[in-house]
Structure formats: C-alpha cells, structure tokens
Design a protein around this motif. Structure first.
Motif, PDB file in Angstrom:
ATOM      1  N   UNK A 166       0.836  -1.207   0.000  1.00 52.68           N
ATOM      2  CA  UNK A 166       0.000   0.000   0.000  1.00 52.68           C
ATOM      3  C   UNK A 166       0.865   1.249   0.000  1.00 52.68           C
ATOM      4  N   UNK A 167       1.958   1.244   0.765  1.00 47.54           N
ATOM      5  CA  UNK A 167       2.880   2.383   0.770  1.00 47.54           C
ATOM      6  C   UNK A 167       3.498   2.589  -0.617  1.00 47.54           C
ATOM      7  N   UNK A 168       3.858   1.484  -1.268  1.00 45.73           N
ATOM      8  CA  UNK A 168       4.413   1.583  -2.623  1.00 45.73           C
ATOM      9  C   UNK A 168       3.373   2.145  -3.586  1.00 45.73           C
ATOM     10  N   UNK A 169       2.121   1.700  -3.439  1.00 48.04           N
ATOM     11  CA  UNK A 169       1.041   2.218  -4.282  1.00 48.04           C
ATOM     12  C   UNK A 169       0.864   3.711  -4.081  1.00 48.04           C
ATOM     13  N   UNK A 170       0.942   4.165  -2.853  1.00 53.70           N
ATOM     14  CA  UNK A 170       0.864   5.594  -2.540  1.00 53.70           C
ATOM     15  C   UNK A 170       1.881   6.375  -3.367  1.00 53.70           C
ATOM     16  N   UNK A 171       3.127   5.885  -3.380  1.00 59.99           N
ATOM     17  CA  UNK A 171       4.175   6.555  -4.144  1.00 59.99           C
ATOM     18  C   UNK A 171       3.929   6.516  -5.639  1.00 59.99           C
ATOM     19  N   UNK A 172       3.392   5.395  -6.151  1.00 63.09           N
ATOM     20  CA  UNK A 172       3.130   5.281  -7.582  1.00 63.09           C
ATOM     21  C   UNK A 172       2.026   6.240  -8.032  1.00 63.09           C
ATOM     22  N   UNK A 173       0.980   6.378  -7.220  1.00 60.48           N
ATOM     23  CA  UNK A 173      -0.105   7.295  -7.580  1.00 60.48           C
ATOM     24  C   UNK A 173       0.395   8.731  -7.580  1.00 60.48           C
ATOM     25  N   UNK A 174       1.195   9.083  -6.585  1.00 61.55           N
ATOM     26  CA  UNK A 174       1.777  10.431  -6.561  1.00 61.55           C
ATOM     27  C   UNK A 174       2.675  10.659  -7.780  1.00 61.55           C
ATOM     28  N   UNK A 175       3.409   9.618  -8.172  1.00 65.85           N
ATOM     29  CA  UNK A 175       4.281   9.714  -9.333  1.00 65.85           C
ATOM     30  C   UNK A 175       3.497  10.003 -10.602  1.00 65.85           C
ATOM     31  N   UNK A 176       2.332   9.372 -10.757  1.00 65.45           N
ATOM     32  CA  UNK A 176       1.508   9.608 -11.940  1.00 65.45           C
ATOM     33  C   UNK A 176       1.097  11.074 -12.025  1.00 65.45           C
ATOM     34  N   UNK A 177       0.731  11.639 -10.885  1.00 64.63           N
ATOM     35  CA  UNK A 177       0.310  13.042 -10.878  1.00 64.63           C
ATOM     36  C   UNK A 177       1.499  13.986 -11.019  1.00 64.63           C
ATOM     37  N   UNK A 178       2.526  13.784 -10.208  1.00 63.46           N
ATOM     38  CA  UNK A 178       3.617  14.763 -10.121  1.00 63.46           C
ATOM     39  C   UNK A 178       4.565  14.714 -11.315  1.00 63.46           C
ATOM     40  N   UNK A 179       4.858  13.508 -11.816  1.00 67.74           N
ATOM     41  CA  UNK A 179       5.842  13.383 -12.888  1.00 67.74           C
ATOM     42  C   UNK A 179       5.216  13.289 -14.276  1.00 67.74           C
ATOM     43  N   UNK A 180       3.980  12.827 -14.358  1.00 68.21           N
ATOM     44  CA  UNK A 180       3.357  12.618 -15.665  1.00 68.21           C
ATOM     45  C   UNK A 180       2.122  13.477 -15.892  1.00 68.21           C
ATOM     46  N   UNK A 181       1.762  14.290 -14.901  1.00 70.15           N
ATOM     47  CA  UNK A 181       0.649  15.227 -15.074  1.00 70.15           C
ATOM     48  C   UNK A 181      -0.706  14.579 -15.237  1.00 70.15           C
ATOM     49  N   UNK A 182      -0.869  13.351 -14.726  1.00 70.37           N
ATOM     50  CA  UNK A 182      -2.131  12.630 -14.871  1.00 70.37           C
ATOM     51  C   UNK A 182      -3.054  12.966 -13.702  1.00 70.37           C
ATOM     52  N   UNK A 183      -4.310  13.215 -14.003  1.00 70.02           N
ATOM     53  CA  UNK A 183      -5.323  13.429 -12.971  1.00 70.02           C
ATOM     54  C   UNK A 183      -5.826  12.073 -12.491  1.00 70.02           C
ATOM     55  N   UNK A 184      -6.003  11.931 -11.182  1.00 64.96           N
ATOM     56  CA  UNK A 184      -6.374  10.641 -10.601  1.00 64.96           C
ATOM     57  C   UNK A 184      -7.712  10.769  -9.875  1.00 64.96           C
ATOM     58  N   UNK A 185      -8.620   9.848 -10.193  1.00 64.69           N
ATOM     59  CA  UNK A 185      -9.879   9.699  -9.468  1.00 64.69           C
ATOM     60  C   UNK A 185      -9.912   8.268  -8.954  1.00 64.69           C
ATOM     61  N   UNK A 186     -10.037   8.095  -7.643  1.00 63.78           N
ATOM     62  CA  UNK A 186      -9.987   6.738  -7.116  1.00 63.78           C
ATOM     63  C   UNK A 186     -11.107   6.458  -6.129  1.00 63.78           C
ATOM     64  N   UNK A 187     -11.526   5.194  -6.123  1.00 61.40           N
ATOM     65  CA  UNK A 187     -12.401   4.654  -5.093  1.00 61.40           C
ATOM     66  C   UNK A 187     -11.515   3.851  -4.149  1.00 61.40           C
ATOM     67  N   UNK A 188     -11.670   4.056  -2.851  1.00 58.05           N
ATOM     68  CA  UNK A 188     -10.822   3.320  -1.927  1.00 58.05           C
ATOM     69  C   UNK A 188     -11.482   3.226  -0.558  1.00 58.05           C
ATOM     70  N   UNK A 189     -11.336   2.057   0.081  1.00 62.06           N
ATOM     71  CA  UNK A 189     -11.847   1.849   1.436  1.00 62.06           C
ATOM     72  C   UNK A 189     -10.757   2.011   2.494  1.00 62.06           C
ATOM     73  N   UNK A 190      -9.507   2.046   2.071  1.00 61.82           N
ATOM     74  CA  UNK A 190      -8.407   2.242   3.022  1.00 61.82           C
ATOM     75  C   UNK A 190      -8.337   3.734   3.366  1.00 61.82           C
ATOM     76  N   UNK A 191      -8.924   4.116   4.487  1.00 61.30           N
ATOM     77  CA  UNK A 191      -9.039   5.532   4.825  1.00 61.30           C
ATOM     78  C   UNK A 191      -7.698   6.185   5.121  1.00 61.30           C
ATOM     79  N   UNK A 192      -6.732   5.411   5.608  1.00 62.62           N
ATOM     80  CA  UNK A 192      -5.417   5.999   5.853  1.00 62.62           C
ATOM     81  C   UNK A 192      -4.774   6.413   4.535  1.00 62.62           C
ATOM     82  N   UNK A 193      -4.935   5.600   3.504  1.00 58.48           N
ATOM     83  CA  UNK A 193      -4.415   5.951   2.180  1.00 58.48           C
ATOM     84  C   UNK A 193      -5.159   7.145   1.611  1.00 58.48           C
ATOM     85  N   UNK A 194      -6.490   7.127   1.711  1.00 64.67           N
ATOM     86  CA  UNK A 194      -7.305   8.216   1.163  1.00 64.67           C
ATOM     87  C   UNK A 194      -6.925   9.549   1.791  1.00 64.67           C
ATOM     88  N   UNK A 195      -6.847   9.589   3.112  1.00 65.51           N
ATOM     89  CA  UNK A 195      -6.582  10.847   3.804  1.00 65.51           C
ATOM     90  C   UNK A 195      -5.153  11.330   3.596  1.00 65.51           C
TER      91      UNK A 195
END
Length: 289
Positions: free
Chosen positions: A216-245
């Motif tokens: 999950x921590x690795x996924x956190x970094x990958x999603x940030x990478x998509x936004x920060x390095x590739x300019x991709x907008x992210x919309x996600x559904x997630x039940x892991x509230x620690x990740x969401x927040x």
C-alpha cells in the motif's frame, strides 16, 4: 478536468444514483468514498462508458479547449424502430461494438477494476501491447510485408511498454505470464496497462484492495508519481481511509447514491454527516426514570 452534474442512474425500479455532482480538478488526486453499496462503482462505470447514465452530464475538458460530453459520446440505446431499418440497426450495432467505452478511452479516460482483469495467459509485456491497439498500425498488408510504418509502430509500442514497466518496477517480469505474478505485482501491472492508453485522467477502483501495508505504501508513491511526474489526474475509489486521507487533494462522499459531503481530507474526517454514514448513530434509549 472532469465535471459531473445531476448524474442519475436507474436499473429498472432501483435508483442507484440520484443527482450526483462533483468535479475533479486537473492534476489532482480526488477520492470517491462511501459505505458499501453507496454507488461508487456505478459512478465509475458511467464516467468510463461502461454504463450510459439515465440522466445528467459528464463533461471532460478537451485539450484543445471546450469539453466532451461523455454521455453523448456513448450514443443512444437501441430502439424498436432500429429493427425496421437495417441501415440504422447496422450503424447502431457497429457503434456498440467499436464505439462506446472505446470512444471515452480515446478522449483520455482510463480505468482499473475492483477485481484484477489481466490477460492471465499472456505475458506482462503483451498485456501492455494489447492496451495500445488503437495506436498501432493494424494494416494487414503492412504487417505481412513488414512495412517500415508497421515496424516503426511496433517499436514505439514496445518502447512505451518498457517505459511503464520500468516506472512500475516490473521490467524484470516482462516475459512472465501475467497470471504467475504475485498479487501486488498484478495490481501494478493493471495500472501500467491503463497508462499505456495515454490517459489524461485515470480512474482507480479500489487499487489497494488485497495489498499488505508495504504494498500500500508503494502504491501511494506510484499514484503520486503519476500526478507529479506525468501530469495525470487521478480519481480513485478506496476503502483504506489511511491511504485516502494521506494522498487525496479532494474527497467526495457518497451514501445511498447521493453526494453527502465533499471537501479536503480534514473537512471530511470531521464532518458529522460522514461519520454518521460510516459509523451510524446510537439510538436514543426509550427508557424513562
């Protein structure tokens, strides 16, 4: 980037969504949360073209200015009059087979699913090549005679696949069957495959489901990478509230098919309506002294 207004969806007599409205800013991470059965995946299916909403609008900003109406792109449902007109029937059938969600993808919307949907008997790199079918030279004669345009197209597709495999730390698995990968790697591969369609917005449906804390921590970094390095907008559904927040810029909360709150993570964590939807409220005792 994306604006959803008065979105409603009915399945027979069941109202799955009612006047849903929210917006997704460009190059942001927006989370769509809510209890089970709140309608989150139905929203995703409408946005990505798997369902045609009963009513409302879904506007996607166009790169050249203006916007696309993603509901209109899906075309109209079959009508009884189509059966009386062979030309209309053939046109409607062709569009249903080769249009619809494919047209939404061409506008720059990609998605993943709650349950991993990979081509398990194909290799990892082949999964990424399949995702690029709209960008490849599909001329049969060009492929038969190894025309320069065909070889160039194939080379570009392989280079793109290699870039995304490297970005998701899957390069060493390129020639393994997708079904043989550990579950966490399959999750990453599905996101990498979606990125091969060159999306401007990617919709991730419970990407952390089944992952352990390290994954999950690795996924956190990958999603940030998509936004920060590739300019991709992210919309996600997630039940892991620690990740969401931790990861979200903006959070939208659904309950029983309606938006009950939206705001930044701090506002959502402290919203009594949201807490009630998730935790319920203690019923007052009817006892008297």
């Amino acid at each position: 980037m994306l604006t959803v207004s008065e979105l409603s969806m009915r399945f027979g007599g069941i109202q799955a969504l009612k006047d849903v409205h929210f917006s997704v800013p460009e190059q942001s991470i927006t989370a769509l949360i809510g209890p089970n059965g709140a309608g989150k995946t139905t929203v995703f299916n409408c946005v990505t073209g798997f369902y045609r909403a009963t009513s409302g609008t879904i506007r996607l900003a166009a790169t050249e200015g203006g916007h696309y109406d993603l509901i209109k792109i899906l075309g109209t449902p079959f009508q009884s009059s189509d059966l009386l007109n062979p030309t209309a029937f053939a046109h409607r059938l062709y569009y249903k087979l080769f249009g619809g969600s494919h047209q939404v993808t061409r506008r720059g919307v990609a998605r993943t699913f709650q349950n991993v949907r990979l081509f398990r008997e194909m290799t990892v790199v082949e999964n990424l090549l399949v995702a690029q079918h709209q960008q490849l030279n599909r001329n049969v004669l060009a492929g038969l005679f190894n025309a320069k345009s065909y070889l160039t197209s194939e080379k570009r597709a392989l280079e793109k696949a290699r870039r995304w495999l490297n970005a998701f730390d899957l390069l060493d698995d390129a020639n393994r069957l997708a079904g043989e990968l550990p579950y966490g790697h399959q999750r990453r591969l599905e996101i990498a495959r979606a990125m091969c369609t060159d999306p401007r917005i990617i919709c991730l449906d419970e990407p952390a489901a089944g992952l352990n804390p390290n994954e999950t921590d690795e996924l956190n970094g990958l999603i940030r990478m998509l936004r920060d390095q590739h300019g991709v907008t992210v919309l996600l559904i997630e039940h892991d509230m620690s990740l969401v927040m931790d990861i979200s810029d903006h959070v939208v909360v659904l309950d029983h098919g309606e938006v009950i709150a939206s705001g930044d993570p701090w506002e959502i964590q402290n919203n009594p309506t949201v807490l009630e939807a998730y935790l319920g409220v203690e019923e007052e005792s009817g006892e008297t002294e």
